[in-house]
Design a protein around this motif. Sequence first.
Motif, short mmCIF file in Angstrom:
data_model
loop_
_atom_site.label_atom_id
_atom_site.label_comp_id
_atom_site.label_asym_id
_atom_site.label_seq_id
_atom_site.Cartn_x
_atom_site.Cartn_y
_atom_site.Cartn_z
N GLN A 22 0.84 -1.21 0.00
CA GLN A 22 0.00 0.00 0.00
C GLN A 22 0.87 1.25 0.00
O GLN A 22 0.58 2.23 -0.71
N MET A 23 1.92 1.24 0.80
CA MET A 23 2.81 2.40 0.87
C MET A 23 3.49 2.65 -0.46
O MET A 23 3.62 3.80 -0.90
N MET A 24 3.92 1.57 -1.12
CA MET A 24 4.56 1.73 -2.44
C MET A 24 3.58 2.32 -3.44
O MET A 24 3.94 3.22 -4.20
N GLN A 34 8.21 15.06 0.28
CA GLN A 34 7.68 13.69 0.17
C GLN A 34 7.19 13.21 1.52
O GLN A 34 6.13 12.60 1.62
N LEU A 35 7.94 13.48 2.57
CA LEU A 35 7.55 13.04 3.91
C LEU A 35 6.24 13.71 4.34
O LEU A 35 5.40 13.09 4.97
N GLU A 36 6.05 14.97 3.94
CA GLU A 36 4.80 15.66 4.26
C GLU A 36 3.60 14.99 3.58
O GLU A 36 2.48 15.06 4.09
N LYS A 37 3.83 14.33 2.46
CA LYS A 37 2.75 13.64 1.74
C LYS A 37 2.37 12.33 2.41
O LYS A 37 1.29 11.81 2.17
N ASN A 39 -4.17 7.79 4.65
CA ASN A 39 -4.27 7.24 3.29
C ASN A 39 -3.97 5.75 3.25
O ASN A 39 -3.99 5.15 2.19
N ILE A 40 -3.66 5.16 4.38
CA ILE A 40 -3.29 3.75 4.45
C ILE A 40 -4.30 3.01 5.33
O ILE A 40 -4.67 3.48 6.40
#
Length: 119
Positions: free
Chosen positions: A24-26, A100-103, A108-109
Amino acid sequence: RIMDHHCICKLRKIYKALSVLEDQMMQTFGLNLNETMLLCLLSKYENPTANEISEQMSLSHSNASKVIASLEKKGLISRKICKEDKRSMRFNLTREGREQLEKVNCENIVLPDCLQSLM
């Protein structure tokens, strides 16, 4: 205590859940679990060496090097020579890495059931 087969089955379920979480993270963020954890580590711990990263993340030096190389290739972290020890490198988030870390938002997971109780 001796592990019985029920314990192994529970561990297998957790292992599978972590695999689903990483998939999911990918798909959502383009990062695997270790890459995301390293970005998080660098946001809280400034200028660590590769050895410190390895220790903080409980990874072998080889696996830590792979995660570092992957994030460098993506332009999310950078390395600089250590001022105190020219043989050593120190690592930081780049601007892109911070963005990217802020996203990365856990909303969302979907956390698998067997991991929710751990959170």
